[in-house]
Design a protein around this motif. Structure first.
Motif, short mmCIF file in Angstrom:
data_model
loop_
_atom_site.label_atom_id
_atom_site.label_comp_id
_atom_site.label_asym_id
_atom_site.label_seq_id
_atom_site.Cartn_x
_atom_site.Cartn_y
_atom_site.Cartn_z
N ILE A 122 0.85 -1.18 0.00
CA ILE A 122 0.00 0.00 0.00
C ILE A 122 0.88 1.24 0.00
O ILE A 122 1.73 1.40 0.89
N ASP A 123 0.71 2.10 -0.99
CA ASP A 123 1.42 3.38 -1.02
C ASP A 123 0.44 4.47 -0.60
O ASP A 123 -0.65 4.59 -1.18
N LEU A 124 0.85 5.27 0.36
CA LEU A 124 0.01 6.34 0.86
C LEU A 124 0.33 7.66 0.15
O LEU A 124 1.41 7.84 -0.40
N ILE A 125 -0.62 8.57 0.21
CA ILE A 125 -0.44 9.87 -0.43
C ILE A 125 0.66 10.66 0.28
O ILE A 125 1.45 11.36 -0.37
N GLU A 126 0.72 10.56 1.60
CA GLU A 126 1.74 11.27 2.37
C GLU A 126 2.14 10.41 3.56
O GLU A 126 1.41 9.49 3.95
N PRO A 127 3.30 10.66 4.14
CA PRO A 127 3.74 9.87 5.30
C PRO A 127 2.73 9.95 6.44
O PRO A 127 2.12 10.99 6.67
N ARG A 128 2.60 8.83 7.14
CA ARG A 128 1.66 8.75 8.26
C ARG A 128 2.36 8.08 9.44
O ARG A 128 3.13 7.14 9.26
N THR B 137 2.88 1.31 17.06
CA THR B 137 2.93 -0.14 16.93
C THR B 137 3.61 -0.76 18.15
O THR B 137 4.25 -0.06 18.94
N PRO B 138 3.52 -2.09 18.31
CA PRO B 138 4.23 -2.75 19.41
C PRO B 138 5.75 -2.59 19.35
O PRO B 138 6.44 -2.78 20.35
N THR B 139 6.30 -2.23 18.17
CA THR B 139 7.75 -2.02 18.05
C THR B 139 8.11 -0.54 18.14
O THR B 139 9.26 -0.17 17.88
N GLY B 140 7.15 0.31 18.48
CA GLY B 140 7.41 1.75 18.59
C GLY B 140 6.62 2.52 17.55
O GLY B 140 5.85 1.95 16.77
N GLU B 141 6.79 3.84 17.54
CA GLU B 141 6.10 4.67 16.56
C GLU B 141 6.94 4.80 15.30
O GLU B 141 8.14 5.09 15.37
N HIS B 142 6.31 4.58 14.15
CA HIS B 142 7.00 4.65 12.86
C HIS B 142 6.22 5.56 11.92
O HIS B 142 5.00 5.52 11.90
N THR B 143 6.95 6.35 11.15
CA THR B 143 6.33 7.22 10.14
C THR B 143 6.77 6.75 8.77
O THR B 143 7.97 6.61 8.50
N THR B 144 5.80 6.50 7.89
CA THR B 144 6.11 5.97 6.56
C THR B 144 4.97 6.27 5.61
O THR B 144 3.86 6.59 6.03
N ARG B 145 5.27 6.14 4.32
CA ARG B 145 4.22 6.26 3.32
C ARG B 145 3.97 4.92 2.60
O ARG B 145 3.16 4.86 1.67
#
Length: 203
Positions: free
Chosen positions: A158-164, A168-176
């Motif tokens: 899934i490709d997002l329009i902008e990073p989000r 998560t259980p492994t920490g907070e992650h920002t990705t598109r």
């Protein structure tokens, strides 16, 4: 002491998740929240059933081989717990599928991993098979993709329009880019694309 406490908390969480999943399976209440389930259990079901069968066969065999009653009873209790635990893990794969609703895609793995993707933020969905050896669910890999693998693989991207940002259980992650496993990736992508199109046209 802290590593021991973390390990103990993880063990307790696992036990809660396993028994909650088994309870849902017995009462036939999968957690779909009124959406369309996109299942991922098929990749692991055969392996887990094999463990269940082997464990179930071991129980009477061990019971007959051990001559000491206290040890035999302890082994019996441990064997029954092991079978129920494996059934609970199998149930967790079935009771918490990915869920597609009218406005979002919930990418999940078992009871505690869930990524919330609003349909309005999805640019594209594609079937892309990729291996992720040793990668935990909801882990950010080197190319910046947040992956939720099953059996060390993903097959939907899934490709997002902008990073989000995702908690998560492994920490907070920002990705598109988010990748996950679905039993039928082409059908999953078709459903996601249709839902995105319908959501866009209704705005």
């Amino acid at each position: 002491m802290r590593p021991i406490l973390r390990l103990a908390r993880r063990f307790v969480r696992w036990e809660i998740d396993i028994w909650a999943s088994l309870g849902r399976a017995v009462t036939r209440r999968p957690d779909t929240a009124g959406g369309t389930p996109l299942r991922y259990a098929g990749a692991m079901s055969a392996v887990l059933w094999a463990f269940v069968v082997v464990s179930a066969v071991e129980i009477p065999a061990v019971h007959l081989l051990i001559p000491w009653t206290p040890v035999r009873l302890a082994a019996l209790a441990l064997g029954i717990w092991g079978v129920l635990w494996m059934l609970g893990l199998l149930a967790a794969h079935h009771m918490y599928p990915h869920v597609l609703t009218a406005d979002r895609l919930r990418v999940r793995y078992l009871r505690r991993t869930e990524l919330d993707l609003p349909l309005a933020q999805i640019r594209t969905a594609r079937p892309v098979l990729r291996a992720h050896d040793g990668v935990r669910p909801a882990q950010l890999v080197d190319d910046g993709t947040l992956v939720v693998p099953v059996g060390d693989s993903t097959n939907v991207r899934i490709d997002l329009i902008e990073p989000r940002a995702f908690a998560t259980p492994t920490g907070e992650h920002t990705t598109r880019v988010v990748a996950f496993w679905a039993d039928d990736p082409r059908a999953a992508v078709a459903l996601i694309e249709a839902a995105v199109g319908e959501h866009t046209s209704s705005r």
